[in-house]
Design an enzyme around this catalytic site. Sequence first.
Site, PDB file in Angstrom:
ATOM      1  N   LYS A  13     -13.896  40.139  41.321  1.00 35.59           N
ATOM      2  CA  LYS A  13     -15.232  40.525  41.792  1.00 35.59           C
ATOM      3  C   LYS A  13     -16.054  41.155  40.664  1.00 35.59           C
ATOM      4  CE  LYS A  13     -13.562  43.242  45.041  1.00 35.59           C
ATOM      5  NZ  LYS A  13     -12.122  43.048  44.779  1.00 35.59           N
ATOM      6  N   ARG A  88     -16.002  47.436  52.855  1.00 34.18           N
ATOM      7  CA  ARG A  88     -14.566  47.176  52.841  1.00 34.18           C
ATOM      8  C   ARG A  88     -13.951  47.435  54.210  1.00 34.18           C
ATOM      9  NH1 ARG A  88     -13.555  48.056  46.940  1.00 34.18           N
ATOM     10  NH2 ARG A  88     -11.426  47.441  46.540  1.00 34.18           N
ATOM     11  N   ARG A 127      -4.544  43.719  33.550  1.00 34.16           N
ATOM     12  CA  ARG A 127      -5.951  44.139  33.589  1.00 34.16           C
ATOM     13  C   ARG A 127      -6.178  45.355  32.696  1.00 34.16           C
ATOM     14  NH1 ARG A 127      -9.726  45.168  38.808  1.00 34.16           N
ATOM     15  NH2 ARG A 127      -8.128  46.590  39.576  1.00 34.16           N
ATOM     16  N   ARG A 160      -5.998  50.883  34.411  1.00 36.16           N
ATOM     17  CA  ARG A 160      -6.385  51.743  35.524  1.00 36.16           C
ATOM     18  C   ARG A 160      -5.173  52.426  36.118  1.00 36.16           C
ATOM     19  NH1 ARG A 160     -10.670  48.956  39.568  1.00 36.16           N
ATOM     20  NH2 ARG A 160      -9.207  49.753  41.106  1.00 36.16           N
ATOM     21  N   ARG A 171      -2.732  48.548  48.089  1.00 33.90           N
ATOM     22  CA  ARG A 171      -4.117  48.073  48.172  1.00 33.90           C
ATOM     23  C   ARG A 171      -4.184  46.700  48.841  1.00 33.90           C
ATOM     24  NH1 ARG A 171      -4.867  48.859  42.163  1.00 33.90           N
ATOM     25  NH2 ARG A 171      -6.862  47.795  42.220  1.00 33.90           N
TER      26      ARG A 171
HETATM   27  P1  ADP Z   1     -11.793  42.951  41.066  1.00 31.59           P
HETATM   28  O1  ADP Z   1     -13.110  43.552  40.633  1.00 31.59           O
HETATM   29  O2  ADP Z   1     -11.946  41.960  42.171  1.00 31.59           O
HETATM   30  O3  ADP Z   1     -10.757  43.972  41.346  1.00 31.59           O
HETATM   31  P2  ADP Z   1     -11.540  42.098  38.263  1.00 31.59           P
HETATM   32  O4  ADP Z   1     -12.834  41.418  37.986  1.00 31.59           O
HETATM   33  O5  ADP Z   1     -11.325  43.444  37.688  1.00 31.59           O
HETATM   34  O6  ADP Z   1     -11.237  42.104  39.842  1.00 31.59           O
HETATM   35  O7  ADP Z   1     -10.366  41.109  37.794  1.00 31.59           O
HETATM   36  C1  ADP Z   1      -8.991  41.484  37.892  1.00 31.59           C
HETATM   37  C2  ADP Z   1      -8.221  41.057  36.640  1.00 31.59           C
HETATM   38  O8  ADP Z   1      -8.084  39.628  36.641  1.00 31.59           O
HETATM   39  C3  ADP Z   1      -8.925  41.397  35.340  1.00 31.59           C
HETATM   40  O9  ADP Z   1      -7.932  41.667  34.385  1.00 31.59           O
HETATM   41  C4  ADP Z   1      -9.691  40.126  34.984  1.00 31.59           C
HETATM   42  O10 ADP Z   1      -9.906  39.984  33.589  1.00 31.59           O
HETATM   43  C5  ADP Z   1      -8.773  39.051  35.526  1.00 31.59           C
HETATM   44  N1  ADP Z   1      -9.470  37.871  36.080  1.00 31.59           N
HETATM   45  C6  ADP Z   1     -10.663  37.832  36.727  1.00 31.59           C
HETATM   46  N2  ADP Z   1     -10.955  36.570  37.128  1.00 31.59           N
HETATM   47  C7  ADP Z   1      -9.901  35.798  36.753  1.00 31.59           C
HETATM   48  C8  ADP Z   1      -9.599  34.391  36.874  1.00 31.59           C
HETATM   49  N3  ADP Z   1     -10.436  33.547  37.493  1.00 31.59           N
HETATM   50  N4  ADP Z   1      -8.419  33.978  36.348  1.00 31.59           N
HETATM   51  C9  ADP Z   1      -7.568  34.839  35.739  1.00 31.59           C
HETATM   52  N5  ADP Z   1      -7.804  36.155  35.582  1.00 31.59           N
HETATM   53  C10 ADP Z   1      -8.947  36.636  36.072  1.00 31.59           C
HETATM   54  P1  ADP Z   2     -10.399  46.717  43.139  1.00 27.57           P
HETATM   55  O1  ADP Z   2     -10.650  46.412  41.712  1.00 27.57           O
HETATM   56  O2  ADP Z   2      -8.985  47.000  43.474  1.00 27.57           O
HETATM   57  O3  ADP Z   2     -11.048  45.758  44.090  1.00 27.57           O
HETATM   58  P2  ADP Z   2     -12.419  48.781  43.162  1.00 27.57           P
HETATM   59  O4  ADP Z   2     -12.606  49.062  41.717  1.00 27.57           O
HETATM   60  O5  ADP Z   2     -13.459  48.044  43.873  1.00 27.57           O
HETATM   61  O6  ADP Z   2     -11.007  48.146  43.415  1.00 27.57           O
HETATM   62  O7  ADP Z   2     -12.178  50.159  43.927  1.00 27.57           O
HETATM   63  C1  ADP Z   2     -11.218  51.093  43.481  1.00 27.57           C
HETATM   64  C2  ADP Z   2     -10.867  52.028  44.615  1.00 27.57           C
HETATM   65  O8  ADP Z   2     -12.036  52.737  45.037  1.00 27.57           O
HETATM   66  C3  ADP Z   2     -10.338  51.352  45.874  1.00 27.57           C
HETATM   67  O9  ADP Z   2      -8.955  51.097  45.803  1.00 27.57           O
HETATM   68  C4  ADP Z   2     -10.688  52.392  46.942  1.00 27.57           C
HETATM   69  O10 ADP Z   2      -9.772  53.457  46.937  1.00 27.57           O
HETATM   70  C5  ADP Z   2     -12.031  52.922  46.442  1.00 27.57           C
HETATM   71  N1  ADP Z   2     -13.143  52.183  47.052  1.00 27.57           N
HETATM   72  C6  ADP Z   2     -13.993  51.310  46.442  1.00 27.57           C
HETATM   73  N2  ADP Z   2     -14.883  50.806  47.301  1.00 27.57           N
HETATM   74  C7  ADP Z   2     -14.604  51.365  48.501  1.00 27.57           C
HETATM   75  C8  ADP Z   2     -15.146  51.235  49.818  1.00 27.57           C
HETATM   76  N3  ADP Z   2     -16.175  50.409  50.062  1.00 27.57           N
HETATM   77  N4  ADP Z   2     -14.584  51.963  50.808  1.00 27.57           N
HETATM   78  C9  ADP Z   2     -13.555  52.799  50.572  1.00 27.57           C
HETATM   79  N5  ADP Z   2     -12.982  52.957  49.372  1.00 27.57           N
HETATM   80  C10 ADP Z   2     -13.496  52.250  48.343  1.00 27.57           C
END
Ligand code: ADP
Ligand code: ADP
Length: 219
Positions: A13, A88, A127, A160, A171
């Site tokens: 995302k 969420r 990551r 992280r 999660r």
């Molecule tokens: P989110 O915001 O949904 O938690 P991230 O954008 O941080 O996810 O992506 C999670 C991890 O996967 C990061 O290390 C990112 O570089 C990697 N990643 C994102 N998209 C892809 C993809 N299409 N294929 C492989 N790795 C990916």
């Molecule tokens: P991920 O990369 O795992 O998708 P995010 O970076 O979006 O996670 O969020 C990190 C953490 O922040 C989540 O695991 C949660 O604890 C908290 N968080 C983020 N967005 C929300 C939300 N909309 N509601 C509740 N907690 C949230």
Amino acid sequence: MRIILLGPPGAGKGTQAKFISEKFGIPHISTGDIFMRNISEGTELGRKAKNYIDQGLLVPDEVTIDLVMNRLEQNDVKEGYLLDGFPRTVHQGDVLCRMISESGQMLDAALLIDVPSSYIKERMPGRRICKFCGSSYHLQFNPPDEEGLCDHCGHELVQRRDDHVEAVEERLKVYEEQTMPLIDYFEKKKLLVRIDGTREIEEVTREIVEKLRALEKNE
Ligand code: ADP
Ligand code: ADP
Ligand code: ZN
């Protein structure tokens, strides 16, 4: 455009949000990034959120909803925004949809970046994120130009604290129980757009841009 990004932790995302935000000229609002920044700055909000985040749990709705509603009152989001990581829970979704319709606006799409949990468990250990701007990298799939440093701002990349195996498992469970119901919720509203998030980053971006451009044309 007003867009929501749905998907499990690690779906991509944040990675895709950077591209969409630039291409469509809409501010990227990531609740995760806001929490992480507040934790590293030691603010009151950060203190409230930290324990939940470290355990892989959601920050309570009272805290999160207030935060987002305040952010959405600011001037830069009048014409649109990209919400990454919010809503969420179905309750968060309800509050958001009500707020949008009460202000006479419309939500354009809920983009679901679909990735099975087996992929997520493989991705998470690699990551790395920028401490300063929140940009996301991957040791194997998306390495920075210079090892350990952010391409955008040059700051140090770190792992992280909630990306260790136990928190990732938690999660994913929380996602299934509390966030997945939103898929049905937005499907019923005819706003759900499914994206296959298992392909390479550029291909995922291409599919998203294509689908959003099609939506823009229909407006
Ligand atoms: P989110 O915001 O949904 O938690 P991230 O954008 O941080 O996810 O992506 C999670 C991890 O996967 C990061 O290390 C990112 O570089 C990697 N990643 C994102 N998209 C892809 C993809 N299409 N294929 C492989 N790795 C990916
Ligand atoms: P991920 O990369 O795992 O998708 P995010 O970076 O979006 O996670 O969020 C990190 C953490 O922040 C989540 O695991 C949660 O604890 C908290 N968080 C983020 N967005 C929300 C939300 N909309 N509601 C509740 N907690 C949230
Ligand atoms: Zn950076």
